[in-house]
Design a protein around this motif. Structure first.
Motif, PDB file in Angstrom:
ATOM      1  N   LEU A 177      33.812  43.129  32.910  1.00  0.00           N
ATOM      2  CA  LEU A 177      33.123  43.609  31.913  1.00  0.00           C
ATOM      3  C   LEU A 177      32.120  42.802  31.332  1.00  0.00           C
ATOM      4  O   LEU A 177      30.869  43.272  31.134  1.00  0.00           O
ATOM      5  CB  LEU A 177      34.178  44.281  30.515  1.00  0.00           C
ATOM      6  N   ASP A 178      32.304  41.418  31.030  1.00  0.00           N
ATOM      7  CA  ASP A 178      31.621  40.652  30.540  1.00  0.00           C
ATOM      8  C   ASP A 178      30.579  40.556  31.512  1.00  0.00           C
ATOM      9  O   ASP A 178      29.258  39.986  30.942  1.00  0.00           O
ATOM     10  CB  ASP A 178      32.487  39.301  30.454  1.00  0.00           C
ATOM     11  N   GLU A 179      30.717  40.562  32.723  1.00  0.00           N
ATOM     12  CA  GLU A 179      29.483  40.170  33.704  1.00  0.00           C
ATOM     13  C   GLU A 179      28.602  41.561  33.947  1.00  0.00           C
ATOM     14  O   GLU A 179      27.785  41.623  34.739  1.00  0.00           O
ATOM     15  CB  GLU A 179      29.997  39.856  34.990  1.00  0.00           C
ATOM     16  N   GLY A 180      28.843  42.547  33.065  1.00  0.00           N
ATOM     17  CA  GLY A 180      27.832  43.755  33.054  1.00  0.00           C
ATOM     18  C   GLY A 180      28.388  45.034  33.554  1.00  0.00           C
ATOM     19  O   GLY A 180      27.567  45.901  33.786  1.00  0.00           O
ATOM     20  N   HIS A 181      29.803  45.352  33.896  1.00  0.00           N
ATOM     21  CA  HIS A 181      30.145  46.552  34.208  1.00  0.00           C
ATOM     22  C   HIS A 181      30.603  47.385  32.989  1.00  0.00           C
ATOM     23  O   HIS A 181      30.851  46.649  31.887  1.00  0.00           O
ATOM     24  CB  HIS A 181      31.514  46.454  34.985  1.00  0.00           C
ATOM     25  N   GLU A 182      30.703  48.753  33.190  1.00  0.00           N
ATOM     26  CA  GLU A 182      30.901  49.404  31.851  1.00  0.00           C
ATOM     27  C   GLU A 182      32.346  49.656  31.865  1.00  0.00           C
ATOM     28  O   GLU A 182      32.972  49.894  30.850  1.00  0.00           O
ATOM     29  CB  GLU A 182      30.177  50.586  31.795  1.00  0.00           C
ATOM     30  N   HIS A 183      32.865  49.879  33.286  1.00  0.00           N
ATOM     31  CA  HIS A 183      34.417  49.995  33.414  1.00  0.00           C
ATOM     32  C   HIS A 183      35.032  49.277  34.467  1.00  0.00           C
ATOM     33  O   HIS A 183      34.224  48.874  35.550  1.00  0.00           O
ATOM     34  CB  HIS A 183      34.766  51.601  33.745  1.00  0.00           C
ATOM     35  N   VAL A 184      36.236  48.782  34.386  1.00  0.00           N
ATOM     36  CA  VAL A 184      36.991  48.223  35.321  1.00  0.00           C
ATOM     37  C   VAL A 184      37.542  49.312  36.243  1.00  0.00           C
ATOM     38  O   VAL A 184      38.450  50.135  35.523  1.00  0.00           O
ATOM     39  CB  VAL A 184      38.100  47.196  34.800  1.00  0.00           C
ATOM     40  N   ASP A 185      37.499  49.527  37.350  1.00  0.00           N
ATOM     41  CA  ASP A 185      37.911  50.432  38.527  1.00  0.00           C
ATOM     42  C   ASP A 185      39.442  50.127  38.970  1.00  0.00           C
ATOM     43  O   ASP A 185      40.148  50.793  39.133  1.00  0.00           O
ATOM     44  CB  ASP A 185      37.012  50.645  39.536  1.00  0.00           C
ATOM     45  N   PHE A 186      39.415  48.716  39.394  1.00  0.00           N
ATOM     46  CA  PHE A 186      40.550  48.195  40.015  1.00  0.00           C
ATOM     47  C   PHE A 186      40.429  46.669  40.114  1.00  0.00           C
ATOM     48  O   PHE A 186      39.369  46.071  40.167  1.00  0.00           O
ATOM     49  CB  PHE A 186      40.690  48.634  41.499  1.00  0.00           C
ATOM     50  N   VAL A 187      41.665  46.337  40.223  1.00  0.00           N
ATOM     51  CA  VAL A 187      41.870  44.780  40.187  1.00  0.00           C
ATOM     52  C   VAL A 187      42.978  44.336  41.109  1.00  0.00           C
ATOM     53  O   VAL A 187      44.256  44.726  40.842  1.00  0.00           O
ATOM     54  CB  VAL A 187      42.042  43.840  38.769  1.00  0.00           C
ATOM     55  N   ILE A 188      42.713  43.659  42.278  1.00  0.00           N
ATOM     56  CA  ILE A 188      43.752  43.658  43.157  1.00  0.00           C
ATOM     57  C   ILE A 188      43.974  42.140  43.210  1.00  0.00           C
ATOM     58  O   ILE A 188      43.155  41.257  43.556  1.00  0.00           O
ATOM     59  CB  ILE A 188      43.594  44.124  44.543  1.00  0.00           C
ATOM     60  N   VAL A 189      45.187  41.489  43.029  1.00  0.00           N
ATOM     61  CA  VAL A 189      45.476  40.133  43.035  1.00  0.00           C
ATOM     62  C   VAL A 189      46.658  40.110  43.851  1.00  0.00           C
ATOM     63  O   VAL A 189      47.780  40.102  43.321  1.00  0.00           O
ATOM     64  CB  VAL A 189      45.437  39.352  41.750  1.00  0.00           C
ATOM     65  N   GLY A 190      46.575  40.067  45.177  1.00  0.00           N
ATOM     66  CA  GLY A 190      48.094  39.751  46.060  1.00  0.00           C
ATOM     67  C   GLY A 190      48.111  38.547  46.905  1.00  0.00           C
ATOM     68  O   GLY A 190      47.444  37.889  47.510  1.00  0.00           O
ATOM     69  N   SER A 191      49.068  37.811  45.980  1.00  0.00           N
ATOM     70  CA  SER A 191      49.401  36.464  46.113  1.00  0.00           C
ATOM     71  C   SER A 191      50.635  36.356  47.296  1.00  0.00           C
ATOM     72  O   SER A 191      51.470  37.188  47.326  1.00  0.00           O
ATOM     73  CB  SER A 191      49.813  35.872  45.084  1.00  0.00           C
ATOM     74  N   GLY A 192      50.288  35.497  48.093  1.00  0.00           N
ATOM     75  CA  GLY A 192      51.315  35.048  49.065  1.00  0.00           C
ATOM     76  C   GLY A 192      52.014  36.559  50.010  1.00  0.00           C
ATOM     77  O   GLY A 192      51.075  37.255  50.444  1.00  0.00           O
ATOM     78  N   PRO A 193      53.040  37.068  49.973  1.00  0.00           N
ATOM     79  CA  PRO A 193      53.295  38.170  50.855  1.00  0.00           C
ATOM     80  C   PRO A 193      52.928  39.373  50.156  1.00  0.00           C
ATOM     81  O   PRO A 193      52.835  40.307  50.656  1.00  0.00           O
ATOM     82  CB  PRO A 193      55.103  38.287  50.469  1.00  0.00           C
TER      83      PRO A 193
END
Length: 360
Positions: A177-193
């Motif tokens: 949002l801070d960098e210029g988007h109006e909506h967050v559509d998805f956030v994937i953070v897949g660590s290790g397995p």
């Protein structure tokens, strides 16, 4: 020419008497109106002949006007039957096309209101238009990609051992949002397995030293266009056995796909050239999804970059190139860029580091 005018011409060519479009990406694409998907009917009607009109509940008419809708707006009151109103305006069409995401309740209500009318899908008409971006759309996608690149460039601020995927994901969402988007559509953070699940998103798993981490993020900008980019990080330490060798192959495969994609080649050929490289390295069975998807007013739209799609790419087509590998229980990786076919080649919109980024 207005977008609805192009849709009107295609509808006529397809022997469709009218296109009916309810709130969603298609309506925003055609009119600029991001209507709320209420239980009350809002529906754009684009007849093959004649002027289009928007049926909307009276309490939403001012919102449509404020959004700049430049077709006639036909309001209806709470005690009115909007489907009967729509049918009375259409007359006796032989064949109508409804948008692909129209609620079943609306489809059935239209069938009751127009019992002699054949229904078909508007997707083939609208996806043909949406898959071919004009100059303004291309600039909007450039801006969206630059915004998501700025988020990836800040990953060292948040991604480190000892933090959970959920904590990192919350920081990333704020930055989107801070960098210029109006909506967050998805956030994937897949660590290790967890990186072995392409759509893992986030969990309470604590990131450990030596974890490869897949970060796939995207949002929608104020003008309605989407970003989507995946990069890979190592949370310090040493990568697991076999990971760096596999990642080196993935880099080559994605680079070859970027070099191959251009006007005149088929969508499936872009998938094939990268998949062949991964298969020759023994990673073919670990590449478990298509190479890419179109992007615009939705994150996933035509054209799809997958085996079996013999669509010939054209200038203005925008899509992701995102091969990956996923070893269950161990790790995964995916490199994703958004690209647009130009008159004679390919413009890649994302520019952050594709190499594995080691975060100390």
């Amino acid at each position: 020419m207005q977008r609805w005018e192009r849709a009107q011409a295609l509808a006529k060519e397809s022997e469709i008497d009218a296109l009916l479009v309810t709130p969603g990406a298609d309506l925003r694409y055609l009119t600029g109106y991001a209507a709320k998907p209420l239980e009350r009917l809002t529906c754009l009607v684009v007849p093959a002949d004649g002027a289009p009109f928007l049926v909307a509940p009276n309490l939403e008419v001012s919102a449509a006007e404020s959004a700049g809708v430049d077709v006639e707006i036909v309001g209806w009151n709470e005690t009115d039957d909007p489907f009967a109103l729509l049918a009375s305006r259409l007359g006796s069409p032989r064949r109508i096309a409804v948008d692909d995401q129209m609620w079943a309740s609306r489809v059935l209500a239209l069938r009751d209101a127009l019992p002699a009318t054949e229904q078909t899908l508007a997707g083939p008409v609208l996806s043909h238009l949406r898959a071919r971006k004009d100059a303004a759309e291309i600039e909007a996608l450039r801006e969206a990609s630059a915004a998501i690149d700025r988020v990836h460039a800040r990953m060292a601020e948040w991604l480190r051992p000892g933090r959970t995927e959920r904590e990192v994901g919350a920081d990333i969402a704020r930055a989107i949002l801070d960098e210029g988007h109006e909506h967050v559509d998805f956030v994937i953070v897949g660590s290790g397995p967890n990186g072995a699940s392409p759509h893992h998103e986030i969990s309470d798993r604590v990131i450990e030293v030596g974890d490869p981490v897949v970060v796939d993020i995207g949002g929608t900008t104020p003008v309605g266009y989407c970003s989507d980019s995946t990069r890979n990080y190592l949370a310090g330490g040493q990568a697991p056995d076999g990971y760096l060798d596999a990642y080196a192959v993935l880099l080559v495969a994605q680079a070859v796909q970027r070099a191959h994609a251009r006007p005149g080649v088929t969508a499936e050929s872009v998938d094939r050239v990268g998949r062949t490289i991964l298969a020759e390295a023994g990673l073919g069975d670990l590449f478990i999804h298509r190479t890419g998807h179109g992007i615009g007013v939705e994150t996933h739209e035509e054209p799809y970059i997958v085996e079996g799609n013999d669509l010939v790419l054209e200038p203005g087509m925008a899509f992701s190139i995102e091969p990956g590998f996923y070893l269950p229980g161990r790790y995964g990786a995916r490199i994703e860029d958004i690209a647009i076919c130009t008159a004679d080649g390919l413009e890649v919109l994302n520019s952050t580091e594709r190499q594995l980024v080691v975060l100390d």
